[in-house]
Every structure is written in structure tokens, then in C-alpha cells.
Design a protein around this motif. Structure first.
Motif, PDB file in Angstrom:
ATOM      1  N   LEU A  44       0.825  -1.204   0.000  1.00 25.17           N
ATOM      2  CA  LEU A  44       0.000   0.000   0.000  1.00 25.17           C
ATOM      3  C   LEU A  44       0.862   1.258   0.000  1.00 25.17           C
ATOM      4  CD1 LEU A  44      -2.863  -0.894   2.509  1.00 25.17           C
ATOM      5  CD2 LEU A  44      -3.098  -0.464   0.056  1.00 25.17           C
ATOM      6  N   LYS A  45       1.989   1.203   0.692  1.00 23.79           N
ATOM      7  CA  LYS A  45       2.839   2.384   0.794  1.00 23.79           C
ATOM      8  C   LYS A  45       3.663   2.606  -0.465  1.00 23.79           C
ATOM      9  CE  LYS A  45       6.417   4.512   3.663  1.00 23.79           C
ATOM     10  NZ  LYS A  45       7.269   4.373   4.890  1.00 23.79           N
ATOM     11  N   THR A  46       4.206   1.527  -1.047  1.00 21.72           N
ATOM     12  CA  THR A  46       5.146   1.683  -2.166  1.00 21.72           C
ATOM     13  C   THR A  46       4.545   1.351  -3.519  1.00 21.72           C
ATOM     14  OG1 THR A  46       5.949  -0.605  -2.022  1.00 21.72           O
ATOM     15  CG2 THR A  46       7.002   1.026  -0.590  1.00 21.72           C
ATOM     16  N   ARG A  47       3.486   0.507  -3.521  1.00 24.14           N
ATOM     17  CA  ARG A  47       2.867   0.006  -4.756  1.00 24.14           C
ATOM     18  C   ARG A  47       3.833  -0.808  -5.608  1.00 24.14           C
ATOM     19  NH1 ARG A  47      -2.672  -0.026  -4.486  1.00 24.14           N
ATOM     20  NH2 ARG A  47      -3.307   1.762  -3.213  1.00 24.14           N
ATOM     21  N   TYR A  51       5.540  -6.953  -3.644  1.00 19.81           N
ATOM     22  CA  TYR A  51       4.931  -7.091  -2.327  1.00 19.81           C
ATOM     23  C   TYR A  51       3.564  -7.775  -2.441  1.00 19.81           C
ATOM     24  CZ  TYR A  51       8.379  -4.156   0.084  1.00 19.81           C
ATOM     25  OH  TYR A  51       9.524  -3.665   0.639  1.00 19.81           O
ATOM     26  N   LYS A  52       2.788  -7.389  -3.443  1.00 27.32           N
ATOM     27  CA  LYS A  52       1.493  -8.028  -3.637  1.00 27.32           C
ATOM     28  C   LYS A  52       1.661  -9.484  -4.055  1.00 27.32           C
ATOM     29  CE  LYS A  52      -2.965  -7.524  -5.947  1.00 27.32           C
ATOM     30  NZ  LYS A  52      -3.802  -6.715  -6.866  1.00 27.32           N
ATOM     31  N   LEU A  56      -0.031 -12.691  -2.071  1.00 30.56           N
ATOM     32  CA  LEU A  56      -0.830 -13.742  -2.697  1.00 30.56           C
ATOM     33  C   LEU A  56      -0.204 -15.111  -2.479  1.00 30.56           C
ATOM     34  CD1 LEU A  56      -1.671 -11.902  -6.040  1.00 30.56           C
ATOM     35  CD2 LEU A  56      -3.235 -12.352  -4.140  1.00 30.56           C
ATOM     36  N   PHE A  57       1.107 -15.189  -2.575  1.00 26.78           N
ATOM     37  CA  PHE A  57       1.809 -16.458  -2.421  1.00 26.78           C
ATOM     38  C   PHE A  57       1.685 -17.010  -1.002  1.00 26.78           C
ATOM     39  CE2 PHE A  57       6.001 -18.349  -1.156  1.00 26.78           C
ATOM     40  CZ  PHE A  57       5.804 -19.587  -1.757  1.00 26.78           C
ATOM     41  N   ARG A 434       7.695 -24.728  -3.011  1.00 26.26           N
ATOM     42  CA  ARG A 434       8.638 -25.032  -4.086  1.00 26.26           C
ATOM     43  C   ARG A 434       8.301 -24.252  -5.359  1.00 26.26           C
ATOM     44  NH1 ARG A 434      10.411 -31.105  -6.128  1.00 26.26           N
ATOM     45  NH2 ARG A 434      11.962 -30.419  -7.660  1.00 26.26           N
ATOM     46  N   THR A 435       7.013 -24.045  -5.593  1.00 24.46           N
ATOM     47  CA  THR A 435       6.608 -23.261  -6.771  1.00 24.46           C
ATOM     48  C   THR A 435       7.052 -21.816  -6.637  1.00 24.46           C
ATOM     49  OG1 THR A 435       4.701 -24.704  -7.086  1.00 24.46           O
ATOM     50  CG2 THR A 435       4.653 -22.541  -8.176  1.00 24.46           C
ATOM     51  N   GLY A 436       6.891 -21.240  -5.445  1.00 22.24           N
ATOM     52  CA  GLY A 436       7.361 -19.880  -5.192  1.00 22.24           C
ATOM     53  C   GLY A 436       6.392 -18.818  -5.660  1.00 22.24           C
ATOM     54  N   PRO A 437       6.668 -17.562  -5.315  1.00 21.09           N
ATOM     55  CA  PRO A 437       5.823 -16.453  -5.766  1.00 21.09           C
ATOM     56  C   PRO A 437       5.882 -16.303  -7.283  1.00 21.09           C
ATOM     57  CG  PRO A 437       7.830 -15.630  -4.740  1.00 21.09           C
ATOM     58  CD  PRO A 437       7.809 -17.111  -4.498  1.00 21.09           C
ATOM     59  N   ALA A 438       4.878 -15.633  -7.825  1.00 17.98           N
ATOM     60  CA  ALA A 438       4.796 -15.461  -9.272  1.00 17.98           C
ATOM     61  C   ALA A 438       6.011 -14.706  -9.790  1.00 17.98           C
ATOM     62  CB  ALA A 438       3.516 -14.722  -9.640  1.00 17.98           C
ATOM     63  N   LEU A 439       6.488 -15.130 -10.943  1.00 17.86           N
ATOM     64  CA  LEU A 439       7.586 -14.422 -11.590  1.00 17.86           C
ATOM     65  C   LEU A 439       7.095 -13.077 -12.096  1.00 17.86           C
ATOM     66  CD1 LEU A 439       9.162 -17.366 -13.591  1.00 17.86           C
ATOM     67  CD2 LEU A 439      10.317 -16.046 -11.823  1.00 17.86           C
TER      68      LEU A 439
END
Length: 476
Positions: A44-47, A51-52, A56-57, A434-439
Motif C-alpha cells: 500500500l505504501k510503495t505500490r 509485495y502483492k 498472494l503467495f 517449491r513453486t514460489g511467488p509469481a515471476l
């Protein structure tokens, strides 16, 4: 099932099995809920999009851990009525309302906002969504408050009287804020954050070892290590204060933890290692450091620690077990402090994301938070024995009138079902990690710009690897 164990022994074993499965999931969800709230506040602070992506991850993993924690907690609640009806009848007027307060204030808060947190990203405003995430995080901490209030009252009971074989509350403030409650609440809350930090750090280390260098992976790795740098030493300080409180109210537990059999005058040595023998009433092969026990346990050079022989044999906890569970907890805690300091040092040198040896260390430390948590709870609960309500009600008086065959059948059923259900859940969480956050999405460059872009690259020199735009954001 033929067994030499009594129904009482099997009931204790069953409760230990189910509570061990249960505690790891709430601990992870408590830490992750606050971590996700911090990530969303940063977004919210940096957009900054990573971070988003991290929100989600980790929300997916939180949802699985939260669900398994709820299911395993319901099973534990039923056991109070099936296997421990004596305890429920005796102490229910205190423990029942405390657990009800937990459901009314914490669980309803979590359940009310969990759906918005998980599925409301595109349905409510960003600030409203952050509010929901914050409510879920606060709900997990409120739940910790009430559960620890109930358990701490069993360790250091006060604010009641016994009438006709039942506990009658006389002062709810004393019941909730009993002598061990502040120390145990702080110790457990910090432990939950450390558990989550180690899981996050291990996940980041895995993806760094696999070659990912995007902003999301670097950020979660750095944030987790920063949290460990602060909380691991703080946990040692809180643990020391908790130990002093335990020595005051449960001196037999301290003697069993340290394998001290005789009360030493003029200063107590610390048994670093050894093999406590309950029958021989001695600690074999003890490696002692003179006066260190007094320094740690009384903060004085010549402080006196009561030995186990000063307590009746039937009131002595199992020193053989407590001696080693406590040392597993402390030993792994020291490694966590080392992990945090090493991460800070590598970050200052600018090699945090390139040191593969350190990343392997962080990956190996991932499960140690759960091991330390379980070792600490075994030390706490086994050290209370033979009391279920310390000094008031013995554990043998709390068990239901069941046969060994009845309890053994339910125990076998729990073992099979738990390994199938929760084993599947744990496997799914590991798969998500193992999949990790979205690229991050690659920037779109117009075709005309690519065609007209001049190049000074020599014909015989290989083209440079494109630098990912997210690499430039991590230190912002």
C-alpha cells in the motif's frame, strides 16, 4: 492390540500425538498472518508489485495451515470429554469459559475476515482489504492470548476455590493473569514468529539456490533473516525470565531439566550433558561447569537450586526426557541466533544473495522452528507431571474410565487418519513453497524500438544476458 501400557498411559500418548500435530499449524499461521499484514502494508505504501505477489503467495500457504489448525484443534477439544472427563468435570468452570472467550473473540474475528483476505483482492478497496488482513492477524494473536491463559492457569493456578470436587472461579483477573502467563505468552508468540521466519527464509533460500534473483525472492529472504536477527536473541532473554519464573513456581521442573539430584550449597554446577537415571537418582557421565547453574538459574554466583531428591519420588518429573528436550530447544535456538547474525554480516558485505553455503544453511534450518517448538512444549507439559493442574489435581485423577483396548483403537485410528490427512496438507504446502511467488512480468518493448535499437556488440561476442528489471528494485 496387545500392550503393556494402561489406558492412562495410552490416553496421555494420544493427547501428546494430537497436540503435537496441532501446535505446528497455529504457530505457522500466527507468524504468517502478521508477515502477510506487513507485506500488504508495504505494498500500500510503495505500490511495488512484488509485495502483492508475496501476499498472494503466502496467503495460500496460510490458508492451508489455518484450515489444518482448525481441524486438529476441534479433535483436541473433543478429547477433553472422551479421554479426560475427570479434568473437564473438575476444572471445566475455568477452562471452559477461557476456551469460549477464544472462540467468541478470536475465531469469529478470523473467520469473519478470512474470506475477504483470501478472495477480496478485486472485490473491495485496497484499504478495506488491508483492514481484513489486519483483523485476521490480530485474531491469531487474540487466540494465542486465551489459549495461553488457559494453559498457564494449569501451570500456576490461582483465583479459585474447590467446592464439592469442582473448581469455582473467585477472581477472573487472577485466573487469566496468573504468575506464569506473561512469560509464557511472550515466549509462545515470539516462537510463532520465529517458526514462520525460518519457513520463509528456507523458501527464499531454496529459490536462490535454484537460480532465481527476482525482487520477491530476495525481499522475503532478507525480511525473514532480519526478523530472526531481532527475535532469536530476544527469545533467549524472554526464555531466561521464564526460567526464573518456573524456578519460583515449579522448582521440581527446573531440577529435572538440569538433571540436578542433590541440593548443592554455595553454588550449583550446570550439567552441560549427561544421562539422567531416574531409578539410580543420578545423572551419569555428567559434564559439569561449576557455579554456571547458579548464574543462569538464579543470576547469582552461589544461588541454591533444589535437587530432585528433595521432592517426593511420586512428584518428580521425568528428568531423562526433560534434560534432552530442553537442550534440543536451546541448541537449535543458538543456531537460529547464528543464522540471523550471519545473514546480517553477509548483507553488509553485499553477498547475501550469492553465498550458496549460507543459503544451504538457511534451507536446513527451515524445519528447526517446528522441532524447537515441540521440544519446548514437551519440556513444559512433561515437566508439570504428575499434575494436570499443578499442585491441585493429579493427571491420573483426570483420565476417563476407559479400557486400554478402547484407547488403543482410537489412538491407532488417529495415527492413520492424521498421517493421511495432515500428511497430504503438508505435502501441498511444500509444493506451494517449491513453486514460489509469481515471476514478475517481463516489460513489453515495442517491436519498432527493438528493430531500430543501435548495437555496438562485436559480431564474434555472445549477446549479454538481459538484466531483469526486478533486480534493480530489491534494495529500494
Amino acid at each position: 492390540m496387545q500392550s503393556s501400557l494402561s489406558a492412562f498411559d495410552l490416553a496421555r500418548l494420544q493427547f501428546a500425538f494430537t497436540v503435537s500435530f496441532h501446535i505446528v499449524f497455529p504457530a505457522l499461521s500466527i507468524g504468517l498472518a502478521s508477515f502477510i499484514a506487513v507485506l500488504e502494508a508495504c505494498w500500500l505504501k510503495t505500490r511495488k508489485p512484488f509485495y502483492k505477489d508475496l501476499c498472494l503467495f503466502w496467503s495460500k500457504i496460510f490458508a492451508v495451515a489455518f484450515g489444518m489448525g482448525v481441524v486438529s484443534g476441534v479433535v483436541m477439544s473433543y478429547q477433553f470429554g472422551t479421554n479426560w472427563s475427570g479434568f473437564s468435570s473438575f476444572a471445566g468452570p475455568v477452562t471452559g469459559p477461557l476456551l469460549m472467550y477464544e472462540v467468541m473473540t478470536a475465531f469469529f474475528l478470523e473467520a469473519g475476515f478470512l474470506g475477504i483476505m483470501l478472495f477480496g483482492w478485486n472485490r473491495v478497496s485496497p484499504r478495506a482489504h488491508f483492514g481484513a488482513t489486519l483483523m485476521v492477524a490480530i485474531g491469531t494473536l487474540i487466540s494465542t492470548f486465551w489459549i495461553l491463559a488457559s494453559n498457564s492457569w494449569m501451570q500456576t493456578p490461582q483465583g479459585f476455590k474447590v467446592v464439592d470436587g469442582h473448581v469455582v472461579p473467585t477472581d477472573w483477573f487472577q485466573i487469566i493473569f496468573n504468575p506464569s502467563f506473561p512469560y509464557r505468552l511472550a515466549h509462545m508468540a515470539i516462537a510463532a514468529f520465529i517458526v514462520a521466519a525460518l519457513v520463509v527464509a528456507a523458501t527464499g533460500a531454496w529459490h536462490l539456490l535454484e537460480g532465481r534473483r527476482d525482487a520477491a525472492v530476495k525481499k522475503m529472504f532478507a525480511m525473514a533473516l532480519g526478523l530472526l536477527l531481532v527475535l532469536a536473541p530476544l527469545q533467549a532473554i524472554v526464555g531466561d525470565a521464564h526460567g526464573l519464573n518456573t524456578r519460583e513456581y515449579q522448582p521440581a521442573k527446573i531440577a529435572a531439566i538440569e538433571g540436578i539430584w542433590d541440593t548443592e550449597q554455595g553454588g550449583t554446577a550446570l550439567n552441560l550433558f549427561g544421562l539422567p537415571d531416574m531409578e539410580a537418582q543420578t545423572t551419569r557421565y555428567a559434564v559439569k561447569i561449576p557455579h554456571l547453574g547458579s548464574l543462569i538459574l538464579t543470576h547469582s554466583w552461589d544461588g541454591e537450586i533444589r535437587g530432585l531428591k528433595s521432592f517426593p519420588a511420586e512428584e518428580r518429573p521425568n528428568s531423562t526426557l526433560l534434560f534432552w528436550t530442553f537442550r534440543v530447544m536451546v541448541g537449535l535456538g543458538i543456531l537460529m541466533i547464528v543464522l540471523g547474525i550471519a545473514g546480517w554480516w553477509l548483507r553488509r558485505r553485499g553477498t547475501l544473495y550469492e553465498s550458496r553455503a549460507f543459503q544451504r544453511f538457511a534451507l536446513a534450518m527451515g524445519p528447526t522452528g517446528f522441532v524447537t517448538l515441540l521440544a519446548g512444549w514437551i519440556t513444559t507439559e512433561a515437566g508439570r507431571q504428575p499434575w494436570v493442574v499443578y499442585g491441585v489435581m493429579r493427571t491420573a485423577q483426570a483420565v476417563s474410565p476407559l479400557t486400554a483396548q478402547q484407547v488403543s483403537v482410537s489412538l491407532m485410528t488417529f495415527v492413520v487418519v492424521y498421517f493421511l490427512v495432515f500428511g497430504t496438507g503438508i505435502y501441498y504446502m511444500l509444493k506451494l513453497m517449491r513453486t514460489g511467488p509469481a515471476l514478475p512480468a517481463a516489460p513489453i518493448v515495442p517491436a519498432t524500438r527493438i528493430a531500430n535499437q543501435p548495437t555496438n556488440q562485436p559480431a564474434n561476442q555472445p549477446a549479454r544476458r538481459p538484466t531483469h528489471a526486478a533486480d534493480q528494485l530489491i534494495d529500494a
